[in-house]
Scaffold this active site. Structure first.
Site, PDB file in Angstrom:
ATOM      1  N   GLY A  43     -40.595  39.824  -1.326  1.00  0.00           N
ATOM      2  CA  GLY A  43     -41.180  40.777  -0.378  1.00  0.00           C
ATOM      3  C   GLY A  43     -41.635  42.053  -1.058  1.00  0.00           C
ATOM      4  N   ALA A 100     -31.724  31.498  -0.545  1.00  0.00           N
ATOM      5  CA  ALA A 100     -31.086  30.593  -1.502  1.00  0.00           C
ATOM      6  C   ALA A 100     -31.268  29.199  -0.931  1.00  0.00           C
ATOM      7  CB  ALA A 100     -29.620  30.926  -1.697  1.00  0.00           C
ATOM      8  N   LYS A 134     -44.813  23.173  -1.918  1.00  0.00           N
ATOM      9  CA  LYS A 134     -43.360  23.293  -2.093  1.00  0.00           C
ATOM     10  C   LYS A 134     -42.996  22.709  -3.451  1.00  0.00           C
ATOM     11  CE  LYS A 134     -39.107  23.761  -0.824  1.00  0.00           C
ATOM     12  NZ  LYS A 134     -38.632  25.136  -1.054  1.00  0.00           N
ATOM     13  N   CYS A 139     -36.769  29.496 -10.462  1.00  0.00           N
ATOM     14  CA  CYS A 139     -35.894  29.633  -9.289  1.00  0.00           C
ATOM     15  C   CYS A 139     -34.554  30.199  -9.764  1.00  0.00           C
ATOM     16  CB  CYS A 139     -35.684  28.276  -8.615  1.00  0.00           C
ATOM     17  SG  CYS A 139     -34.540  28.390  -7.226  1.00  0.00           S
ATOM     18  N   ASN A 164     -41.430  35.110  -9.915  1.00  0.00           N
ATOM     19  CA  ASN A 164     -40.596  34.494  -8.880  1.00  0.00           C
ATOM     20  C   ASN A 164     -39.612  35.565  -8.382  1.00  0.00           C
ATOM     21  OD1 ASN A 164     -39.098  32.629  -7.258  1.00  0.00           O
ATOM     22  ND2 ASN A 164     -39.600  30.984  -8.674  1.00  0.00           N
TER      23      ASN A 164
HETATM   24  C1  SIN Z   1     -36.182  27.371  -3.113  1.00  0.00           C
HETATM   25  O1  SIN Z   1     -36.791  26.496  -2.505  1.00  0.00           O
HETATM   26  O2  SIN Z   1     -34.997  27.243  -3.356  1.00  0.00           O
HETATM   27  C2  SIN Z   1     -36.889  28.593  -3.612  1.00  0.00           C
HETATM   28  C3  SIN Z   1     -37.732  28.238  -4.747  1.00  0.00           C
HETATM   29  C4  SIN Z   1     -37.711  29.224  -5.872  1.00  0.00           C
HETATM   30  O3  SIN Z   1     -37.009  30.237  -5.805  1.00  0.00           O
HETATM   31  O4  SIN Z   1     -38.388  28.974  -6.848  1.00  0.00           O
END
Ligand code: SIN
Length: 301
Positions: A214, A70, A45, A127, A189
């Protein structure tokens, strides 16, 4: 039988597929489960300096051909994540994903991930829905170079940079990262997106905008890897919409040395890695490829 072993620079993996950041990677136990399911590595993560709750609900839903999220980079902070990392690295290779708001913050977080035993660090510069982080920094080549350079000076493990497709200068950004010392590019991403609920006449997500992942984004990712393969000399890790071995082969033949699976873990379950591995072995045998490396970029040379 063709070999599944791959090298992403100095990072050597027994199997080519990794768990992408953000799925089954918040605890040591979930990361170990994924390694035992046939993943060659797990990307953690994305972790920041302090605990972050992320965006409130609604922050996730399915859509045609994929999902939108999100989440807002929820994480327990780098101090608390140490225990999860130390547990997971005892089982196999873990890439430590980090996000920050400045070169100094990225460097500090990457250094901590190295201390925890990460085999590489992945900088989340992509992100699309976390204010002050991610693609807000990762769409400016100078900013990317500054962050990569600070991290490269701070750690001795390889530095991977995860980039956004939400730009028309992807290859310039990747070249800036390479010149600043990046060891690999990870692409892509999620695509910046939005879902509107007609009855409410409002966006569904509390954050309004979100990221699309996806199978529906696979052609975008494959094209990005194709372009990157021509633009940089460092290895590329392909990610975006991989759910079976043929999806993985598209990325590999466009130029990816290895790949990551995110939403595919949700839709197909942890077994997705064993299925992809078996499919790749059969394909290599049938088509006379001795290993994954012999297929990298063959559609692009
Ligand atoms: C998230 O945890 O908000 C997604 C991470 C990302 O889009 O890089």
């Amino acid at each position: 039988m063709g070999s599944l072993r791959v090298s992403i620079g100095s990072v050597r993996l027994d199997r080519p597929g990794m768990v992408a950041s953000g799925i089954m990677d918040e605890t040591g136990a979930s990361m170990i489960r994924m390694l035992r399911s046939g993943a060659g590595a797990v990307v953690s993560k994305s972790v920041g300096s302090v605990p972050k709750p992320g965006h409130p609900n609604p922050n996730f839903t399915e859509t045609v051909g994929g999902c939108v999220n999100a989440m807002g980079l929820p994480n327990p902070g780098i101090d608390a994540f140490g225990e999860e990392m130390r547990t997971a690295v005892s089982e196999g290779p873990i890439v430590g994903s980090v996000f920050g708001a400045s070169p100094e913050e990225f460097a500090m977080l990457a250094d901590r991930m190295e201390d925890y035993g990460a085999c590489a660090v992945e900088l989340n510069l992509s992100c699309p829905h976390a204010q002050g982080y991610g693609m807000e920094l990762g769409t400016d080549p100078k900013v990317v170079a500054g962050i990569v350079s600070a991290v490269s000076d701070a750690v001795s493990v390889p530095v991977w940079v995860k980039l956004t497709p939400n730009t028309h200068i992807l290859t310039q950004i990747a070249s800036a990262a390479e010149s600043a010392g990046a060891d690999a590019i990870v692409a892509i991403n999620t695509l910046k997106a939005m879902v509107i609920v007609p009855e409410f006449a409002k966006p569904l997500m509390s954050n309004k905008t979100c990221g699309l992942s996806g199978r529906c984004i696979k052609p975008v990712g494959v094209r990005a890897v194709w372009d990157l393969h021509k633009a940089v000399s460092i290895p590329i890790v392909g990610v975006g919409g991989i759910e079976d071995h043929r999806d993985a082969l598209e990325y590999i033949m466009a130029g990816a040395s290895a790949f990551q699976v995110g939403t595919g873990v949700l839709t197909r379950g942890p077994e997705v890695f064993a299925d992809i591995n078996a499919g790749l072995e059969s394909f290599m045998e049938e088509h006379g490829y001795p290993d994954i490396r012999s297929m990298v970029g063959v559609a692009n040379d």
